[in-house]
Motif scaffolding. Structure first.
Motif, PDB file in Angstrom:
ATOM      1  N   ASP A 221       0.824  -1.210   0.000  1.00 62.09           N
ATOM      2  CA  ASP A 221       0.000   0.000   0.000  1.00 62.09           C
ATOM      3  C   ASP A 221       0.861   1.263   0.000  1.00 62.09           C
ATOM      4  O   ASP A 221       0.567   2.230  -0.699  1.00 62.09           O
ATOM      5  CB  ASP A 221      -0.931   0.009   1.219  1.00 62.09           C
TER       6      ASP A 221
ATOM      7  N   ASP B 210       3.717   5.468  -5.840  1.00 60.69           N
ATOM      8  CA  ASP B 210       3.548   5.326  -7.286  1.00 60.69           C
ATOM      9  C   ASP B 210       2.445   6.258  -7.796  1.00 60.69           C
ATOM     10  O   ASP B 210       2.585   6.906  -8.828  1.00 60.69           O
ATOM     11  CB  ASP B 210       3.208   3.860  -7.588  1.00 60.69           C
ATOM     12  N   GLU B 211       1.361   6.325  -7.024  1.00 58.91           N
ATOM     13  CA  GLU B 211       0.237   7.167  -7.410  1.00 58.91           C
ATOM     14  C   GLU B 211       0.668   8.637  -7.480  1.00 58.91           C
ATOM     15  O   GLU B 211       0.374   9.347  -8.431  1.00 58.91           O
ATOM     16  CB  GLU B 211      -0.893   7.000  -6.384  1.00 58.91           C
TER      17      GLU B 211
ATOM     18  N   LYS C 257       2.313   1.757  -3.365  1.00 56.21           N
ATOM     19  CA  LYS C 257       1.290   2.185  -4.331  1.00 56.21           C
ATOM     20  C   LYS C 257       0.978   3.665  -4.163  1.00 56.21           C
ATOM     21  O   LYS C 257       0.728   4.366  -5.138  1.00 56.21           O
ATOM     22  CB  LYS C 257       0.020   1.339  -4.174  1.00 56.21           C
TER      23      LYS C 257
ATOM     24  N   THR D 250       7.747  -1.690 -10.862  1.00 53.92           N
ATOM     25  CA  THR D 250       6.377  -1.593 -10.367  1.00 53.92           C
ATOM     26  C   THR D 250       6.421  -1.815  -8.860  1.00 53.92           C
ATOM     27  O   THR D 250       7.381  -2.398  -8.352  1.00 53.92           O
ATOM     28  CB  THR D 250       5.500  -2.695 -10.976  1.00 53.92           C
ATOM     29  N   PRO D 251       5.399  -1.366  -8.116  1.00 52.58           N
ATOM     30  CA  PRO D 251       5.393  -1.614  -6.673  1.00 52.58           C
ATOM     31  C   PRO D 251       5.562  -3.109  -6.360  1.00 52.58           C
ATOM     32  O   PRO D 251       6.292  -3.466  -5.438  1.00 52.58           O
ATOM     33  CB  PRO D 251       4.022  -1.099  -6.234  1.00 52.58           C
ATOM     34  N   GLU D 252       4.921  -3.970  -7.152  1.00 50.61           N
ATOM     35  CA  GLU D 252       5.014  -5.414  -6.908  1.00 50.61           C
ATOM     36  C   GLU D 252       6.456  -5.899  -7.041  1.00 50.61           C
ATOM     37  O   GLU D 252       6.978  -6.584  -6.166  1.00 50.61           O
ATOM     38  CB  GLU D 252       4.119  -6.197  -7.887  1.00 50.61           C
TER      39      GLU D 252
END
Lengths: 299, 457
Positions: B250, B256-257, B253, B434-436
């Motif tokens: 979270d 990232d957002e 993310k 990516t966050p993942e």
């Protein structure tokens, strides 16, 4: 006859001893400042030596752990690749080729012209690396000269160090290092007797033919030496990249020296850092051997 | 003949070099005798540039008073000029030898466990036992000075808290309230989007993400987010690291957002600049070119009269509000707290003299002065009652945040884990992972650092 011979021998022997005596101080210095650290580096690369934490107090031999970890580490592989790209484009293609071209074009030109152009190029080379780094950061910054120039042509500003980090550090290193190659080649080209080239010209050889069949073969030894020197010094470039990008963004400009520094002094793992430096040393040695083999010259 | 001459010249040269080297080694003993019998105590801290606050505090406030009261001790300032990350390496290197160690060092609490385990620091238990003033120190801040082995290795010098700085001019333009208190991460993003609409040239929301900023990335950005989720980084009960949590996802993310999806963040050349904090607080924020910044209370020192970017009416121009938890859960607010301490290296020769200085630095009045100079929070309850201290701008807010404060893991692997956090955050913010993917690499690397057995499954 025999008596005279032995006299010479005695004299020679004492000469050797004398020179040895004079060599001792520098040998001691070499031992303390070069061989000593190298041996220590070798030993430390097999330990878990750390700058802080429990491992700093109880340093142990860990066998080949640092090396196995290194080869499993994707960041290490990226750094090796970045190092190859950086050295190939900035040292071999950039500095050597450009240095040769400039030296060649300046050959037999007016002395004043040579002096002025030479001075400008050398100015970049004598500027301290960290200053060069900051100059380029300023030049490539959002409001820097580079963006002002492309703005005149109607382009939008570019975040150079973020969008093209590797290209930026390569160009900066070429800018800084070309003078060295140029000077080396200049002196080599000046040594070529004019008669040889004139004779070829009389025989109807084209300019290109003269360059490839006469000029380059005659300075082959210099090319090899220069390639090796420039490659080795570029392999070790740290300050320029560190001041410009710090190895980033991400790991895009992390070459082996930067990777080594980060592991040893940012992650506090001195043992791992020294292991990386050994690999860097090996790469330098291999590169030198390859040059000597390809160009078949003794340096 | 010529060769011989060259040889002897080389010989002479090398001899003179050896002499020069040995002369260099001997020079340090000279300084020590030049203090007319006084004991010299060397203090080391990170020197941050010509406006360095600690230097000003020590030179103007501390030394004159101390040397008057203790005529037998002479304080020698030995500032270390380095970036925040390099400071810890430099200080660790200098503490390895009796010849180079300072007598007192400024130590960030997060390095304390690592340096104590490395054997660099003096165990202060026996000193503190006979020091009545120790009881005036705030109880939960004492924990920051105690290592995993339960011993005290340092005396707290300053503390801090973090929150959201916001620019009231830009807020007014965007129709946002002057006494802003967001209740969830979403509300922070909503506010930033409004600023983007109404002031397109301003930076809506800034968070430190560049590895070059070191520990600030971990603490001011990532942990401020993570500790507002249901998860923590480290379980102090089981002594295991939580590397596979939803909270990490979270938090990434959110970053990232802000940086990629909604483009609410500063441009990359500002974001990855190692001077991010100075650019934001001394230039953008004071010139109404930045709306919200997630950062520490100490930034008020930028705007004080003798600071680098004075702002006379800072409480009218800016606001400082608590960081909300992810969905407003728990107390609804969260902050991370840390701080700096004074420690005595293990190789310090005259520990009694060093302790005398540390005690003086830790006195009630000095602690208040230090906190005011630093723009930080004090570590003593009695110093907090000082009138001048209480009159500092934003001190009420910053102190209030401490009610919901979390501290960094007291584990000697933390500095290394923190480097991995910095890598992870930067790679997400710059869009290179990516966050993942970033969370997966983080879990893998931390497992390698702390060992499989110390990971929460």
């Amino acid at each position: 006859m025999e008596i005279a011979d032995s006299r010479v021998k005695v004299k020679r022997l004492s000469d050797t001893k004398k020179s040895l005596l004079f060599l001792i101080p520098s040998l001691i210095l070499l031992l303390i400042f070069f061989i000593g650290p190298m041996v220590l580096t070798f030993i430390f690369s097999f330990t878990n030596l750390a700058l802080t934490g429990a491992a700093a107090k109880h340093t142990e031999f860990v066998g080949f752990e640092n090396f196995t970890r290194m080869f499993e580490d994707p960041e290490f592989r990226t750094s090796v690749w970045n190092t190859i790209v950086f050295v190939f484009f900035s040292a071999i293609l950039g500095q050597c080729l450009l240095g040769f071209l400039i030296a060649f074009m300046m050959k037999e030109k007016n002395v004043t012209f040579r002096r002025i152009v030479g001075l400008i190029i050398i100015a970049a080379w004598v500027t301290p690396e960290v200053v060069v780094g900051f100059c380029w950061v300023a030049f490539l910054s959002d409001n820097g000269t580079a963006n002002w120039l492309i703005g005149l042509l109607g382009f939008k500003p570019v975040a150079w160090l973020f969008s093209f980090p590797m290209v930026s550090v390569i160009i900066a290193n070429v800018w800084r290092g070309t003078a060295f190659s140029m000077m080396v080649f200049q002196s080599a080209l000046d040594e070529i007797p004019k008669e040889v080239e004139e004779a070829a010209h009389m025989d109807g050889a084209t300019r290109w033919r003269i360059v490839t069949s006469i000029t380059i073969p005659m300075v082959k030894g210099t090319i090899a030496t220069n390639l090796m020197l420039v490659t080795l010094s570029t392999l070790g470039v740290f300050t320029l990249i560190y001041t410009m990008t710090g190895g980033g963004p991400g790991v895009e400009t992390t070459t082996l020296p930067i990777f080594m520094f980060k592991q040893a002094f940012v992650s506090y793992q001195l043992g791992y850092g020294t292991a990386i430096s050994l690999v860097l040393l090996a790469i330098g040695a291999i590169a030198s051997l390859i040059y000597m083999k390809i160009l078949k010259t003794k340096v | 003949m010529l060769k011989k001459k060259a040889g002897s010249i080389a010989g002479l040269l090398s001899v003179s070099m050896i002499l020069a080297v040995s002369a260099g080694c001997g020079s340090s003993s000279k300084d020590a005798s030049a203090n007319d019998g006084k004991t010299e105590v060397k203090i080391a801290w990170r020197f941050s540039g010509e406006n360095d606050i600690t230097t000003k505090y020590l030179e103007n406030d501390f030394i004159p008073e101390f040397e008057k009261a203790n005529p037998n001790i002479k304080i020698k300032l030995s500032p270390i000029t380095a970036s925040e990350g390099d400071y810890y390496s430099k200080i660790a290197l200098s503490m390895q030898s009796e010849n180079t160690t300072p007598d007192i060092i400024a130590e960030d609490t997060f390095m304390l466990n690592a340096d104590a385990n490395a054997g660099y620091l003096t165990d202060l238990d026996s000193y503190v036992k006979d020091w009545p003033e120790w009881s005036n120190y705030t109880e939960n801040l004492k924990a920051g000075a105690i290592a995993e082995d339960g011993k005290i290795y340092a005396i707290p010098g300053s503390s801090d808290s973090r929150g959201l700085w916001y620019n009231k001019n830009l807020f007014a333009k965007a129709g946002l309230p002057a006494d802003w208190q967001p209740k969830s991460w979403q509300e922070v993003i909503d506010a930033a989007e409004k600023i983007k609409e109404t002031s397109p040239n301003a930076i809506p929301l800034g968070m430190t993400v560049a590895k070059a900023s070191g520990e600030a990335v971990s603490m001011q950005t990532f942990e401020m987010l993570l500790y507002g989720t249901e998860d923590t980084l480290y379980d102090s009960e089981t002594k295991k690291w939580n590397v596979n949590s939803q909270g990490i996802m979270d938090s990434l993310k959110f970053i990232d957002e802000v940086y990629n999806e909604k483009k609410l963040a500063p441009s990359m050349s500002i974001a990855i600049n190692s001077n991010f904090s100075s650019v934001m607080f001394q230039d953008k924020f004071v010139n109404d070119a930045a709306g919200i910044i997630l950062d520490g209370f100490w930034n008020t020192s930028n705007w004080k009269e003798n600071g680098p970017a004075p702002v006379a009416n800072m409480t009218e121009r800016f606001g400082f509000t608590a960081m909300p938890t992810e969905n407003g859960q728990g107390a609804g607010k969260v902050t991370m707290s840390g701080g700096w301490t004074w420690a005595i290296p293990a190789k310090t020769k005259d520990k009694e003299a060093a302790w005398t200085v540390v005690k003086a630095l830790g006195g009630a009045e000095q602690q208040a002065k230090r906190a005011i100079a630093d723009g930080n929070l004090t570590v003593r309850q009695d110093s907090a009652e000082n009138a001048e201290y209480q009159a500092q701008p934003f001190i009420k807010e910053a102190t209030e945040f401490l009610n919901n404060a979390h501290f960094r893991p007291a584990n000697d692997n933390y500095p290394n884990v923190s480097v991995e956090i910095q890598n992870m955050v930067e790679s997400v913010a710059t869009g290179s992972k990516t966050p993942e993917a970033a969370a997966e690499d983080f879990a893998k690397n931390v497992t390698r650092i702390v060992g499989e057995e110390n990971i929460t499954k």
